[in-house]
Scaffold this motif. Sequence first.
Motif, PDB file in Angstrom:
ATOM      1  N   ASP A 140       0.880  -1.165   0.000  1.00  0.00           N
ATOM      2  CA  ASP A 140       0.000   0.000   0.000  1.00  0.00           C
ATOM      3  C   ASP A 140       0.922   1.221   0.000  1.00  0.00           C
ATOM      4  O   ASP A 140       1.439   1.628   1.040  1.00  0.00           O
ATOM      5  CB  ASP A 140      -0.914  -0.007   1.222  1.00  0.00           C
ATOM      6  CG  ASP A 140      -1.905   1.153   1.220  1.00  0.00           C
ATOM      7  OD1 ASP A 140      -1.674   2.144   0.495  1.00  0.00           O
ATOM      8  OD2 ASP A 140      -2.906   1.070   1.956  1.00  0.00           O
ATOM      9  N   GLU A 141       1.160   1.761  -1.199  1.00  0.00           N
ATOM     10  CA  GLU A 141       2.146   2.829  -1.332  1.00  0.00           C
ATOM     11  C   GLU A 141       1.753   4.069  -0.547  1.00  0.00           C
ATOM     12  O   GLU A 141       2.596   4.715   0.080  1.00  0.00           O
ATOM     13  CB  GLU A 141       2.299   3.178  -2.817  1.00  0.00           C
ATOM     14  CG  GLU A 141       3.333   4.260  -3.079  1.00  0.00           C
ATOM     15  CD  GLU A 141       3.483   4.562  -4.559  1.00  0.00           C
ATOM     16  OE1 GLU A 141       4.139   5.568  -4.872  1.00  0.00           O
ATOM     17  OE2 GLU A 141       2.931   3.804  -5.381  1.00  0.00           O
ATOM     18  N   ARG A 142       0.470   4.405  -0.536  1.00  0.00           N
ATOM     19  CA  ARG A 142       0.036   5.616   0.161  1.00  0.00           C
ATOM     20  C   ARG A 142       0.282   5.519   1.660  1.00  0.00           C
ATOM     21  O   ARG A 142       0.655   6.498   2.302  1.00  0.00           O
ATOM     22  CB  ARG A 142      -1.445   5.861  -0.116  1.00  0.00           C
ATOM     23  CG  ARG A 142      -1.732   6.322  -1.543  1.00  0.00           C
ATOM     24  CD  ARG A 142      -3.221   6.463  -1.740  1.00  0.00           C
ATOM     25  NE  ARG A 142      -3.894   5.208  -1.448  1.00  0.00           N
ATOM     26  CZ  ARG A 142      -4.739   4.617  -2.272  1.00  0.00           C
ATOM     27  NH1 ARG A 142      -4.992   5.148  -3.445  1.00  0.00           N
ATOM     28  NH2 ARG A 142      -5.331   3.489  -1.939  1.00  0.00           N
ATOM     29  N   ALA A 143       0.055   4.321   2.222  1.00  0.00           N
ATOM     30  CA  ALA A 143       0.247   4.142   3.663  1.00  0.00           C
ATOM     31  C   ALA A 143       1.695   3.828   4.017  1.00  0.00           C
ATOM     32  O   ALA A 143       2.072   3.874   5.192  1.00  0.00           O
ATOM     33  CB  ALA A 143      -0.656   3.029   4.179  1.00  0.00           C
ATOM     34  N   GLY A 144       2.512   3.479   3.012  1.00  0.00           N
ATOM     35  CA  GLY A 144       3.905   3.114   3.274  1.00  0.00           C
ATOM     36  C   GLY A 144       4.061   1.726   3.854  1.00  0.00           C
ATOM     37  O   GLY A 144       5.045   1.447   4.548  1.00  0.00           O
ATOM     38  N   VAL A 145       3.099   0.833   3.562  1.00  0.00           N
ATOM     39  CA  VAL A 145       3.083  -0.505   4.140  1.00  0.00           C
ATOM     40  C   VAL A 145       3.428  -1.548   3.086  1.00  0.00           C
ATOM     41  O   VAL A 145       2.965  -1.475   1.938  1.00  0.00           O
ATOM     42  CB  VAL A 145       1.690  -0.825   4.735  1.00  0.00           C
ATOM     43  CG1 VAL A 145       1.592  -2.288   5.153  1.00  0.00           C
ATOM     44  CG2 VAL A 145       1.416   0.075   5.925  1.00  0.00           C
ATOM     45  N   ALA A 146       4.228  -2.519   3.493  1.00  0.00           N
ATOM     46  CA  ALA A 146       4.536  -3.665   2.636  1.00  0.00           C
ATOM     47  C   ALA A 146       4.561  -4.917   3.499  1.00  0.00           C
ATOM     48  O   ALA A 146       5.201  -4.943   4.558  1.00  0.00           O
ATOM     49  CB  ALA A 146       5.876  -3.478   1.934  1.00  0.00           C
ATOM     50  N   LEU A 147       3.864  -5.941   3.053  1.00  0.00           N
ATOM     51  CA  LEU A 147       3.867  -7.247   3.706  1.00  0.00           C
ATOM     52  C   LEU A 147       4.446  -8.266   2.741  1.00  0.00           C
ATOM     53  O   LEU A 147       4.128  -8.267   1.548  1.00  0.00           O
ATOM     54  CB  LEU A 147       2.447  -7.674   4.105  1.00  0.00           C
ATOM     55  CG  LEU A 147       1.690  -6.787   5.096  1.00  0.00           C
ATOM     56  CD1 LEU A 147       0.307  -7.363   5.361  1.00  0.00           C
ATOM     57  CD2 LEU A 147       2.456  -6.636   6.394  1.00  0.00           C
ATOM     58  N   GLY A 148       5.290  -9.160   3.271  1.00  0.00           N
ATOM     59  CA  GLY A 148       5.871 -10.226   2.475  1.00  0.00           C
ATOM     60  C   GLY A 148       5.597 -11.579   3.100  1.00  0.00           C
ATOM     61  O   GLY A 148       5.317 -11.681   4.297  1.00  0.00           O
ATOM     62  N   HIS A 149       5.707 -12.631   2.280  1.00  0.00           N
ATOM     63  CA  HIS A 149       5.383 -13.962   2.774  1.00  0.00           C
ATOM     64  C   HIS A 149       6.051 -15.015   1.901  1.00  0.00           C
ATOM     65  O   HIS A 149       6.120 -14.885   0.680  1.00  0.00           O
ATOM     66  CB  HIS A 149       3.864 -14.181   2.747  1.00  0.00           C
ATOM     67  CG  HIS A 149       3.418 -15.446   3.401  1.00  0.00           C
ATOM     68  ND1 HIS A 149       3.189 -16.604   2.690  1.00  0.00           N
ATOM     69  CD2 HIS A 149       3.180 -15.736   4.701  1.00  0.00           C
ATOM     70  CE1 HIS A 149       2.812 -17.559   3.534  1.00  0.00           C
ATOM     71  NE2 HIS A 149       2.810 -17.056   4.759  1.00  0.00           N
ATOM     72  N   SER A 179      -0.198 -11.478   6.881  1.00  0.00           N
ATOM     73  CA  SER A 179       0.935 -12.364   6.592  1.00  0.00           C
ATOM     74  C   SER A 179       1.141 -13.218   7.825  1.00  0.00           C
ATOM     75  O   SER A 179       1.429 -12.696   8.906  1.00  0.00           O
ATOM     76  CB  SER A 179       2.202 -11.560   6.267  1.00  0.00           C
ATOM     77  OG  SER A 179       3.280 -12.439   5.973  1.00  0.00           O
ATOM     78  N   TYR A 180       1.019 -14.541   7.659  1.00  0.00           N
ATOM     79  CA  TYR A 180       0.841 -15.431   8.813  1.00  0.00           C
ATOM     80  C   TYR A 180       1.692 -16.682   8.675  1.00  0.00           C
ATOM     81  O   TYR A 180       1.850 -17.243   7.591  1.00  0.00           O
ATOM     82  CB  TYR A 180      -0.660 -15.766   8.900  1.00  0.00           C
ATOM     83  CG  TYR A 180      -1.070 -17.122   9.396  1.00  0.00           C
ATOM     84  CD1 TYR A 180      -0.861 -17.512  10.714  1.00  0.00           C
ATOM     85  CD2 TYR A 180      -1.727 -18.002   8.537  1.00  0.00           C
ATOM     86  CE1 TYR A 180      -1.283 -18.757  11.159  1.00  0.00           C
ATOM     87  CE2 TYR A 180      -2.157 -19.236   8.971  1.00  0.00           C
ATOM     88  CZ  TYR A 180      -1.934 -19.621  10.285  1.00  0.00           C
ATOM     89  OH  TYR A 180      -2.353 -20.848  10.720  1.00  0.00           O
ATOM     90  N   ASN A 181       2.222 -17.105   9.801  1.00  0.00           N
ATOM     91  CA  ASN A 181       3.021 -18.331   9.903  1.00  0.00           C
ATOM     92  C   ASN A 181       2.386 -19.206  10.972  1.00  0.00           C
ATOM     93  O   ASN A 181       2.226 -18.755  12.118  1.00  0.00           O
ATOM     94  CB  ASN A 181       4.465 -17.969  10.293  1.00  0.00           C
ATOM     95  CG  ASN A 181       5.292 -19.182  10.684  1.00  0.00           C
ATOM     96  OD1 ASN A 181       5.060 -20.282  10.204  1.00  0.00           O
ATOM     97  ND2 ASN A 181       6.264 -18.978  11.559  1.00  0.00           N
ATOM     98  N   GLY A 182       2.010 -20.435  10.634  1.00  0.00           N
ATOM     99  CA  GLY A 182       1.455 -21.327  11.651  1.00  0.00           C
ATOM    100  C   GLY A 182       0.403 -22.261  11.098  1.00  0.00           C
ATOM    101  O   GLY A 182       0.277 -22.448   9.884  1.00  0.00           O
ATOM    102  N   GLU A 183      -0.352 -22.861  12.006  1.00  0.00           N
ATOM    103  CA  GLU A 183      -1.460 -23.744  11.655  1.00  0.00           C
ATOM    104  C   GLU A 183      -2.569 -23.550  12.690  1.00  0.00           C
ATOM    105  O   GLU A 183      -2.298 -23.528  13.898  1.00  0.00           O
ATOM    106  CB  GLU A 183      -1.039 -25.218  11.654  1.00  0.00           C
ATOM    107  CG  GLU A 183      -0.015 -25.589  10.589  1.00  0.00           C
ATOM    108  CD  GLU A 183      -0.581 -25.614   9.183  1.00  0.00           C
ATOM    109  OE1 GLU A 183      -1.828 -25.586   9.032  1.00  0.00           O
ATOM    110  OE2 GLU A 183       0.219 -25.658   8.229  1.00  0.00           O
TER     111      GLU A 183
END
Length: 650
Positions: free
Chosen positions: A43-52, A78-82
Amino acid sequence: MCGVAALWEIDGGAGREVLLRHIGAMTASLRHRGPDGSGCWIDERAGVALGHTRLAIVDLSPAGAQPMASSDGRFVLSYNGEIYNAAELRRDLERRGRRFRGGSDTEVLVEGLAAWGIEPCLRRLIGMFAFALWDREARTMTLVRDRLGIKPLYWAQVGRTVLAGSELKTLRAFAGWTPEIDRDVLATYLRYRCVPAPRTIYREAAKLPPGHVLEIDRHGQTRLRQFWDPLAIVPDSTDLADAEAEERLDALLRDAVGRRMVADVPLGGFLSGGIDSSLVTALMQAQSSRPIRTFSIGFDEPGFDEAPHARAVAAHLGTDHTELYVAPGQALDLVPSLPEVFDEPFADASQIPTCLLAVLTRQHVTVALSGDGGDELFAGYERYARAEQAWQRLSRLPRGVRRLAAHALRRLPALDGGSLLCRSGLVPPTERIDHWASTLAAGDDVAFYRHRGSQWRDPGRIVRGAEEWRVPWRPGAPGGDFLARMQRIDLVSYLPNDVLTKVDRATMAVALEARVPILDHRVVEFALGLPRRLKQRDGTSKWLLRRVLDRYVPGALVDRPKAGFSVPLAGWLRGPLRDWAEDLLGETRLREEGFFEAAPVRLRWRQHLEGTRDWHAHLWTVLMFQAWLQHGRQATSRPAPLAEATCAAE
């Protein structure tokens, strides 16, 4: 199982290409945790980046890809687990009108967070999880870690930039961050063989503690809160009948194991032949229509080989068993890679066989169930009984007398372990004097137990320019005895900081998902509420757990002294690892690097080589830091790669 990366330039303005470059490098650092795919959301406007990065376990289709947005578009995850009760939660959400595109637990989680709110959703979850959640409406980033700390999550705030990731290397991949080693934490590491949460080896970074939520608002203000507290569970003093307790535990464990057998990829189990892994294996086999896959490793060195015990249990249960006998060369070849695997100084030597077992297992399956947690929950460690006996004797002395005795011990002159007085047994060597003085001066049983669990007794004197960071400790709920307090200390410190860190890094280094059914929070809450007589009885530890195991495996196959899961490290340091260790412990090197006082380290190294003292555990903590330091300098000289990721943008 997966890798999580998150970046937030709070004031915005970084631009899409800059965000993509940063999140690409951060995501690429986690490729080993998720080799089946990667993605990012910006989200360029918010300055947010999520990776996975994705290790596909349930719903292998693209419908399970992350980062994933909720159906209403408000949340991105962005989530790690079960999540092991995803099917039940999905039905509840569908009744509320939520519609699903695929069959992954990720979609259930993000829809649950959107429908119920963060903490109400967390209280419903059965599982292991660590995640970063962006709320587009409130402009907040929320970081969450599961109740027991099975899955890791690191974070840092660099000026007006927030960073988060599954491993510390994810934060280091951010080009704008130049962290500083925290000498106070380094001293704490020497005491505990690991870096306890919430600190890290870097001053500027932190670990999210187990069972906590960290919310960062649009102004960069942080709010940390705890959604599950094991120390608030009061031990039950009611007269729970043995048969009823046994039935309840059997049912809880059977359900916990059954839920963790759901996977769309091959699944097996670690089997050492001890009580915990044998019970998990037995409950797996009891719920499978065909032989399950089990795995163990063995060593030819006497006292370190558990493979025959595992083989006997596997034969009784009828599993499809695979074992590997490890030659010393195979184990030694692994040592140089440990800093890359563990990412932060870590010196529990059982890391070596754990890594080897993970490599063996990953050749055959993608998911493996483990028996970790049984010792902490059901009082299985022999050190509990020894500590209780020692404290009972020591506490008979008035505290003032103990303080005077400790002061007198500390005034004794320093003694070489090979001196005539020490070899005669009349006077203990300096390290034991320090140990005796510390334990004598302990004000209560908790301080006494924590001193006994220390590696280097006064690490502030070993690390140059350090004042040891003292891990805070809350006494927890009233009630219970010394045994219960020791268990709780280990549950909130040793278990997440050492045991679960070891298992996560060793398995995820080879993209193997490890599941720990004994640490199902329902089992944990049940175990913490048990009266002492159901944990220890007539000199038998894990009494109730053994009763449940007796239903599936004859006691003769598992009744033996606890061996631990380790390697003959003392001999290796005098033999095949000697040159490697000598290079890292060289006097000139220690002085130039400036982290350790060279004299006490070199003294212990010399005594160990001479065979007058066994200092392998102390030396291993120094060696693992030195190897990590060397690896970090080599890694920073290489450019960070860009992630091969499909990136969605707003």
